[in-house]
Design an enzyme around this catalytic site. Structure first.
Site, short mmCIF file in Angstrom:
data_model
loop_
_atom_site.label_atom_id
_atom_site.label_comp_id
_atom_site.label_asym_id
_atom_site.label_seq_id
_atom_site.Cartn_x
_atom_site.Cartn_y
_atom_site.Cartn_z
N ALA A 10 -9.87 17.03 27.41
CA ALA A 10 -10.64 16.36 26.36
C ALA A 10 -10.33 16.86 24.96
CB ALA A 10 -12.14 16.52 26.63
N ARG A 15 -4.30 22.03 16.05
CA ARG A 15 -3.12 22.73 15.54
C ARG A 15 -1.81 22.03 15.87
NH1 ARG A 15 -2.87 28.72 17.09
NH2 ARG A 15 -4.04 28.16 18.98
N THR A 81 -16.23 24.03 27.62
CA THR A 81 -15.65 23.80 28.95
C THR A 81 -16.71 23.60 30.02
OG1 THR A 81 -15.48 26.21 29.15
CG2 THR A 81 -13.50 25.02 28.44
N TYR A 103 -6.63 23.08 33.43
CA TYR A 103 -6.56 22.62 32.05
C TYR A 103 -5.33 21.73 31.86
CZ TYR A 103 -10.21 25.98 31.16
OH TYR A 103 -11.40 26.65 31.20
N GLY A 104 -5.54 20.61 31.21
CA GLY A 104 -4.46 19.65 31.01
C GLY A 104 -3.37 20.12 30.08
N ASN A 167 -8.23 36.71 31.13
CA ASN A 167 -8.80 35.51 31.73
C ASN A 167 -7.98 34.27 31.37
OD1 ASN A 167 -10.63 33.60 32.84
ND2 ASN A 167 -11.69 33.46 30.86
N ARG A 313 20.23 3.36 32.94
CA ARG A 313 18.87 3.04 32.52
C ARG A 313 18.02 2.63 33.73
NH1 ARG A 313 19.65 -1.32 28.06
NH2 ARG A 313 17.36 -1.26 28.10
N TYR A 367 20.57 -11.89 28.24
CA TYR A 367 19.37 -12.19 27.46
C TYR A 367 19.64 -13.37 26.53
CZ TYR A 367 15.34 -11.18 24.41
OH TYR A 367 14.17 -11.25 23.68
N ARG A 420 39.05 -19.19 28.47
CA ARG A 420 39.42 -18.78 27.12
C ARG A 420 40.19 -19.90 26.44
NH1 ARG A 420 43.18 -14.27 29.90
NH2 ARG A 420 45.00 -15.53 30.41
#
Length: 448
Positions: A10, A15, A81, A103-104, A167, A313, A367, A420
């Site tokens: 969250a 920073r 937290t 923790y993310g 910790n 790709r 395309y 051609r």
């Protein structure tokens, strides 16, 4: 024991100086939260809850792609937290196993470490680490593995600050007890926040056991700044390179090879210098990737060779013994066994049959400005150099296209297609044209 994960994601990450939520910044071509989820998923948890707050919409969307079975809950106000975990607990109602809180923005914890947390029989188990420079980390006051309490740096005595056991914030606790302990948390501190780490003292006050499980410091590395993100990328790449070589991959210059979180490479693959793997790349054993290739979203089969200077790709599927040469780009195309694409070619939205040779300068014109169209080339065909295949179009088995052809209609099996303009030679006209142009250039110089 059954496991559930709560991943705290969250935070804003002030920073980082970014509009992007901190947990969506990337290392190894994957968001930070993807690394935490991948480590946790190795435990085969019954439930995964991600707590989102800042940029919740973007985090929810990203988590949905990374781990569709995970549930995202909202922490509307970031009040610490402990408060974040409280938002997740209703989603675990009725769960009576062990909950691990991650923790993310802490991407490097290994599954083996989480397994030790899960297997702990203590009421509350905290992940600690011996810090080279403990700085302002909270200290774990323990006797052996028995944890007495956690002391925040600002509250620690000089003797406690000398302790090197720190910790990480990662905690495991039985679900029923966790609900009780979190409900009792107070925010009577300078920050006015509810700290998850306070559940250790609460458990000990009830006469319950608490334990420390330790891991190397690098596993607990949190990301708070762009500089830390860069260091984390370097650490991730070093780990991936070491694991690849240990698993039987040869890299000519390992420091120049860049991996993604989900890169899979079989044994006896040889990788040249300056190769970049984006997301979702699988390479079977015995393939070879030459220098300066960029690969993402592709599958390369045994015995295939790619590069140098090739780009694969998403949707590129190379069967066994396919050869992709220099300055070739392949996207959303299936190349059957033994296809050769030597150089200077674009294959997009194409199916190329077994043993077919694609000449230099070939382009599948896929395309039309609105829709993508598919090109199909049969087995053992020969596509002459500088052929434009204007999709949708099919070239049959064993057919041949003449160099410089623009193919707009289907070519039957075994046929030669020449598309051609007829060549016309005008004797002496080139000499006259050059004389005229040189005279014009001379007059322009005089005029200046």
């Amino acid at each position: 024991m059954t496991i559930a994960l709560i991943v705290l994601a969250a935070g804003q990450g002030t920073r980082m100086n970014s509009d992007l939520p901190k947990v969506l910044h990337r290392i190894g071509a994957a968001p930070l939260v993807a690394h935490a989820l991948a480590a946790g998923r190795a435990l085969e948890p019954e439930q995964v809850i991600v707590v989102a707050g800042h940029g919740a919409e973007a985090v929810t969307k990203a988590v949905g792609k990374i781990d569709p079975e995970a549930k995202v809950v909202l922490q509307a106000e970031q009040l610490g937290t402990g408060h974040a975990v409280a938002q997740a607990l209703p989603a675990l109602e009725g769960f009576d196993g062990r909950v691990i809180m991650l923790y993310g923005d802490t991407p490097f914890i290994r599954p083996e470490t989480l397994e030790r947390l899960a297997e702990s029989t203590a009421a509350v188990t905290v992940l600690g680490f011996e810090a080279a420079d403990p700085g302002r980390y909270g200290r774990l006051i323990a006797k052996g593995n028995a944890l007495d309490r956690i002391v925040e740096f600002k509250d620690a005595s000089d003797e406690e600050r000398a302790i090197m056991l720190c910790n990480s914030g990662v905690i495991a606790c039985d679900a029923v007890l966790l609900t009780e302990l979190v409900a009792g948390l107070k925010n009577d501190n300078a920050a006015g926040e509810y700290y998850l780490t306070d559940i250790v003292a609460a458990a000990r006050a009830k006469g319950l056991s608490a334990e420390v499980v330790t891991c190397p410091e690098e596993e607990t590395l949190g990301i708070n700044t762009r500089a830390e993100l860069a260091r984390a990328e370097a650490l991730f790449q070093a780990r991936m390179r070491a694991e690849a070589m240990e698993n039987g991959v040869t890299m000519v210059d390992p420091d120049t090879v860049w991996f993604a979180l989900d890169t899979y490479i079989g044994r006896d693959v040889v990788i040249g210098p300056n190769v970049v793997f984006g997301p979702d790349v699988t390479i079977e054993s015995g393939a070879q990737i030459e220098a300066f290739c960029h690969l993402e979203g592709c599958h390369i089969s045994r015995g295939a060779t790619v590069g140098p200077f090739a780009r694969l790709r998403p949707g590129a599927e190379l069967a066994e013994d396919v050869h992709i040469g220099n300055f070739v780009e392949v996207k959303n195309s299936i190349l059957a066994e033994g296809v050769k694409v030597g150089h200077l070619t674009y294959l997009g939205d194409a199916d190329i049959g077994e043993g077919t040779n694609i000449g230099a300068g070939t382009v599948t014109c896929n395309y039309d400005g609105v829709f993508k169209h598919r090109t199909t080339v049969g087995a053992n065909a020969f596509i002459g150099s500088d052929t434009m295949l204007v999709a949708p179009v099919t070239v049959g088995d064993g057919a041949l296209t003449g160099s410089g052809s623009v193919i707009t209609e289907n070519v039957p099996a075994g046929a030669i297609a020449l598309g051609r303009a007829k060549q016309m030679n005008r004797p002496g006209l080139a000499t006259k044209l050059f004389e005229m142009l040189r005279a014009k250039k001379a007059n322009m110089k005089k005029g200046s």
